[in-house]
Design a protein around this motif. Structure first.
Motif, mmCIF file in Angstrom:
data_model
loop_
_atom_site.group_PDB
_atom_site.id
_atom_site.type_symbol
_atom_site.label_atom_id
_atom_site.label_comp_id
_atom_site.label_asym_id
_atom_site.label_seq_id
_atom_site.Cartn_x
_atom_site.Cartn_y
_atom_site.Cartn_z
ATOM 1 N N GLU A 288 -20.049 -10.456 12.860
ATOM 2 C CA GLU A 288 -18.793 -10.419 12.113
ATOM 3 C C GLU A 288 -18.464 -8.986 11.695
ATOM 4 O O GLU A 288 -17.337 -8.533 11.847
ATOM 5 C CB GLU A 288 -18.918 -11.320 10.884
ATOM 6 C CG GLU A 288 -17.601 -11.644 10.230
ATOM 7 C CD GLU A 288 -17.800 -12.517 9.008
ATOM 8 O OE1 GLU A 288 -17.287 -12.135 7.948
ATOM 9 O OE2 GLU A 288 -18.496 -13.553 9.097
ATOM 10 N N PHE A 289 -19.471 -8.278 11.171
ATOM 11 C CA PHE A 289 -19.219 -6.898 10.728
ATOM 12 C C PHE A 289 -18.840 -6.016 11.910
ATOM 13 O O PHE A 289 -17.951 -5.167 11.808
ATOM 14 C CB PHE A 289 -20.446 -6.320 9.997
ATOM 15 C CG PHE A 289 -20.711 -6.988 8.681
ATOM 16 C CD1 PHE A 289 -19.651 -7.462 7.906
ATOM 17 C CD2 PHE A 289 -22.005 -7.157 8.208
ATOM 18 C CE1 PHE A 289 -19.884 -8.089 6.689
ATOM 19 C CE2 PHE A 289 -22.244 -7.789 6.989
ATOM 20 C CZ PHE A 289 -21.183 -8.256 6.235
ATOM 21 N N ILE B 149 -12.014 -4.064 14.963
ATOM 22 C CA ILE B 149 -10.604 -4.275 14.599
ATOM 23 C C ILE B 149 -10.096 -3.058 13.817
ATOM 24 O O ILE B 149 -9.004 -2.548 14.059
ATOM 25 C CB ILE B 149 -10.445 -5.569 13.765
ATOM 26 C CG1 ILE B 149 -10.752 -6.801 14.620
ATOM 27 C CG2 ILE B 149 -9.037 -5.661 13.172
ATOM 28 C CD1 ILE B 149 -10.816 -8.114 13.850
ATOM 29 N N GLY C 200 -7.497 0.473 2.360
ATOM 30 C CA GLY C 200 -7.302 -0.522 3.414
ATOM 31 C C GLY C 200 -8.563 -1.326 3.683
ATOM 32 O O GLY C 200 -9.270 -1.714 2.740
ATOM 33 N N ILE C 201 -8.874 -1.554 4.948
ATOM 34 C CA ILE C 201 -10.032 -2.368 5.340
ATOM 35 C C ILE C 201 -11.321 -1.755 4.811
ATOM 36 O O ILE C 201 -11.516 -0.544 4.907
ATOM 37 C CB ILE C 201 -10.097 -2.471 6.879
ATOM 38 C CG1 ILE C 201 -8.883 -3.248 7.393
ATOM 39 C CG2 ILE C 201 -11.397 -3.121 7.341
ATOM 40 C CD1 ILE C 201 -8.753 -3.259 8.915
ATOM 41 N N ASP D 201 -13.012 -2.819 1.579
ATOM 42 C CA ASP D 201 -13.398 -3.199 0.215
ATOM 43 C C ASP D 201 -13.080 -4.680 0.015
ATOM 44 O O ASP D 201 -12.705 -5.383 0.938
ATOM 45 C CB ASP D 201 -12.660 -2.322 -0.811
ATOM 46 C CG ASP D 201 -13.536 -2.030 -2.027
ATOM 47 O OD1 ASP D 201 -14.068 -2.997 -2.604
ATOM 48 O OD2 ASP D 201 -13.682 -0.843 -2.391
ATOM 49 N N ASP D 202 -13.240 -5.168 -1.219
ATOM 50 C CA ASP D 202 -12.981 -6.589 -1.475
ATOM 51 C C ASP D 202 -11.499 -6.911 -1.376
ATOM 52 O O ASP D 202 -11.114 -8.014 -1.005
ATOM 53 C CB ASP D 202 -13.512 -6.984 -2.850
ATOM 54 C CG ASP D 202 -15.036 -6.968 -2.869
ATOM 55 O OD1 ASP D 202 -15.624 -7.560 -1.941
ATOM 56 O OD2 ASP D 202 -15.631 -6.356 -3.763
ATOM 57 N N LEU E 260 -4.913 -9.992 8.647
ATOM 58 C CA LEU E 260 -5.178 -10.883 9.783
ATOM 59 C C LEU E 260 -6.400 -11.756 9.514
ATOM 60 O O LEU E 260 -7.515 -11.253 9.422
ATOM 61 C CB LEU E 260 -5.415 -10.040 11.047
ATOM 62 C CG LEU E 260 -5.800 -10.788 12.317
ATOM 63 C CD1 LEU E 260 -4.703 -11.756 12.741
ATOM 64 C CD2 LEU E 260 -6.092 -9.797 13.447
ATOM 65 N N LEU F 191 -2.611 -2.388 9.457
ATOM 66 C CA LEU F 191 -3.451 -3.551 9.180
ATOM 67 C C LEU F 191 -4.361 -3.179 8.008
ATOM 68 O O LEU F 191 -5.185 -2.283 8.121
ATOM 69 C CB LEU F 191 -4.273 -3.929 10.412
ATOM 70 C CG LEU F 191 -5.138 -5.186 10.270
ATOM 71 C CD1 LEU F 191 -4.273 -6.431 10.097
ATOM 72 C CD2 LEU F 191 -6.056 -5.359 11.476
ATOM 73 N N GLY G 208 -6.251 -5.430 6.059
ATOM 74 C CA GLY G 208 -7.345 -6.324 5.719
ATOM 75 C C GLY G 208 -7.234 -7.634 6.452
ATOM 76 O O GLY G 208 -6.395 -7.799 7.338
ATOM 77 N N GLY G 209 -8.095 -8.556 6.082
ATOM 78 C CA GLY G 209 -8.087 -9.854 6.737
ATOM 79 C C GLY G 209 -9.359 -10.613 6.449
ATOM 80 O O GLY G 209 -10.086 -10.294 5.494
ATOM 81 N N ASP G 210 -9.648 -11.590 7.263
ATOM 82 C CA ASP G 210 -10.889 -12.339 7.148
ATOM 83 C C ASP G 210 -11.307 -12.743 8.557
ATOM 84 O O ASP G 210 -10.450 -12.945 9.420
ATOM 85 C CB ASP G 210 -10.694 -13.571 6.249
ATOM 86 C CG ASP G 210 -12.019 -14.081 5.703
ATOM 87 O OD1 ASP G 210 -13.021 -13.337 5.760
ATOM 88 O OD2 ASP G 210 -12.053 -15.229 5.224
ATOM 89 N N THR G 211 -12.607 -12.801 8.772
ATOM 90 C CA THR G 211 -13.107 -13.097 10.112
ATOM 91 C C THR G 211 -14.180 -14.154 10.026
ATOM 92 O O THR G 211 -15.076 -14.073 9.183
ATOM 93 C CB THR G 211 -13.706 -11.815 10.744
ATOM 94 O OG1 THR G 211 -12.699 -10.809 10.732
ATOM 95 C CG2 THR G 211 -14.143 -12.064 12.171
HETATM 96 P P1 ADP Z 1 -15.277 -10.386 1.699
HETATM 97 O O1 ADP Z 1 -16.467 -11.193 2.032
HETATM 98 O O2 ADP Z 1 -15.347 -9.625 0.433
HETATM 99 O O3 ADP Z 1 -13.991 -11.155 1.878
HETATM 100 P P2 ADP Z 1 -15.289 -9.403 4.380
HETATM 101 O O4 ADP Z 1 -16.666 -9.091 4.832
HETATM 102 O O5 ADP Z 1 -14.684 -10.682 4.808
HETATM 103 O O6 ADP Z 1 -15.243 -9.221 2.807
HETATM 104 O O7 ADP Z 1 -14.324 -8.242 4.825
HETATM 105 C C1 ADP Z 1 -14.681 -6.895 4.671
HETATM 106 C C2 ADP Z 1 -13.462 -6.047 4.851
HETATM 107 O O8 ADP Z 1 -12.961 -6.214 6.165
HETATM 108 C C3 ADP Z 1 -12.315 -6.411 3.921
HETATM 109 O O9 ADP Z 1 -11.643 -5.222 3.577
HETATM 110 C C4 ADP Z 1 -11.444 -7.284 4.774
HETATM 111 O O10 ADP Z 1 -10.078 -7.217 4.363
HETATM 112 C C5 ADP Z 1 -11.631 -6.663 6.143
HETATM 113 N N1 ADP Z 1 -11.451 -7.649 7.234
HETATM 114 C C6 ADP Z 1 -12.176 -8.760 7.489
HETATM 115 N N2 ADP Z 1 -11.728 -9.409 8.579
HETATM 116 C C7 ADP Z 1 -10.664 -8.705 9.023
HETATM 117 C C8 ADP Z 1 -9.740 -8.870 10.095
HETATM 118 N N3 ADP Z 1 -9.794 -9.903 10.947
HETATM 119 N N4 ADP Z 1 -8.757 -7.941 10.230
HETATM 120 C C9 ADP Z 1 -8.669 -6.916 9.379
HETATM 121 N N5 ADP Z 1 -9.500 -6.692 8.370
HETATM 122 C C10 ADP Z 1 -10.491 -7.576 8.172
#
Ligand code: ADP
Ligand code: MG
Length: 330
Positions: free
Chosen positions: A11-12, A18, A33-34, A36-37, A96, A129, A131-134
């Motif tokens: 995931e990381f 990305i 941006g991408i 931090d929390d 995203l 872009l 931030g987001g979640d994966t």
């Molecule tokens: P948390 O567990 O605190 O939500 P994550 O490990 O999910 O943190 O995300 C770490 C960073 O990566 C955050 O800044 C998050 O916005 C970014 N991020 C995660 N997935 C994506 C993605 N698909 N696109 C852009 N940024 C992402």
């Protein structure tokens, strides 16, 4: 406890990929941006934030075998940016949320293509872009949700609700091309030429921005489901009815040799053109930023027992325009 749906390591690495692929778009509004929390964003002074979210689901909005990965990445961002364009807004940041199945997470070629399609449109539209979640998709299907933030000067967003009886109705560009190209795409055919309204729709950001900045429009929306489905929404929000002159609809060149060109223009979805209204006294330019503007009809007073939208044929015949529901990958 359910089993973890993703290996953090993978995931990381994916998030880092990305981040790198989309790092080209810089904006002073993104304080953080991408990484931090949360992202930290400083909108321009005197602006309001507009927000929209759009799903892109494998099997519903795209296919793995018929759409190129570049198209998947482009389209998933274009859907959101088109909503911003419809409000006359300027992109501020995108987020995203991505659920990738193992089969795609491990397919570097597909992933590269998808991210390059996304990054190219992000660059064109200056959409960082932030931030987001994966997560790993629990099934063999990709699901993506794009969240777009935009900004407009306070109180100036273009709404669906401002149309008045007597206003002229306009559309940008041409209609029906996306439906024609979708049909070809699903049949495994590639259409020649520069126009790819389904695979690479161009959100009308500059048109929306100009309509707003020059107060040219009384109401505006984007055409995502098709004119026959979207115009009634504008009418309902504005409390008005509408008449459309079929002979005036700008038909896309990709529909040129087809008998059903008019049907595609009326009911075909995902053209992502703008549909807007203007006071009859407004002198509308014939194009903005190279995109043509075509008058297609007139807003009328709502009356009992008359349809919300009436279609007027070239010979003057009037028929109620029925909504031709758009079900994406039918
Ligand atoms: P948390 O567990 O605190 O939500 P994550 O490990 O999910 O943190 O995300 C770490 C960073 O990566 C955050 O800044 C998050 O916005 C970014 N991020 C995660 N997935 C994506 C993605 N698909 N696109 C852009 N940024 C992402
Ligand atoms: Mg997270």
């Amino acid at each position: 406890m359910p089993k973890p749906t993703s290996t953090p390591r993978g995931e990381f690495a994916l998030i880092e990929q990305i981040r790198r692929r989309t790092a080209g778009v810089r904006s002073s509004a993104i304080r953080l941006g991408i990484g931090d929390d949360c992202a930290v964003i400083a909108p321009p002074a005197g602006s309001e934030i507009v927000v929209t979210t759009d799903f892109s689901l494998e099997g519903r909005h795209f296919t793995r075998d018929r759409h190129t990965p570049e198209s998947v990445g482009h389209r998933l961002l274009a859907r959101g940016v088109s909503d911003l364009a419809a409000m006359g807004a300027t992109p501020l940041a995108a987020f995203l949320s991505l659920a990738l199945p193992k089969s795609l997470a491990n397919n570097q070629r597909w992933l590269d293509g998808m991210l390059s399609g996304f990054a190219a449109l992000a660059k064109d539209t200056r959409t960082p872009l932030a931030g987001g979640d994966t997560s790993q998709s629990p099934d063999d299907l990709m699901l993506a949700d794009i969240i777009l933030l935009g900004h407009v000067p306070q109180g100036t967003a273009l709404l669906r609700s401002g149309a008045k009886a007597g206003d002229a109705i306009y559309v940008t560009g041409a209609l029906g091309g996306a439906a024609a190209e979708l049909e070809a795409t699903l049949a495994g055919k590639r259409l020649r030429g520069d126009a790819h309204p389904h695979l690479f729709p161009q959100p009308r950001l500059k048109v929306g921005d100009t309509l707003r900045a020059r107060s040219l429009a009384t109401a505006c929306m984007d055409i995502s489901d098709g004119l026959s489905s979207d115009l009634p929404h504008l009418c309902e929000r504005s409390g008005v009815s509408a008449e459309i002159e079929l002979a005036n609809l700008p038909l896309h060149t990709l529909t040129a040799k087809r008998k059903d060109a008019l049907e595609l223009a009326l009911h075909g979805g995902e053209d992502y053109e703008l549909l807007f209204t203007a006071k009859p006294s407004t002198r509308m330019p014939s194009s903005i930023a190279g995109v043509s503007l075509t008058r297609i009809g007139t807003i009328t007073r709502p009356r009992k027992n008359t349809p919300l939208v009436t279609a007027i044929a070239a010979d003057g015949t009037r028929t109620p325009l029925e909504r031709g529901g758009w079900e994406h990958l039918r």
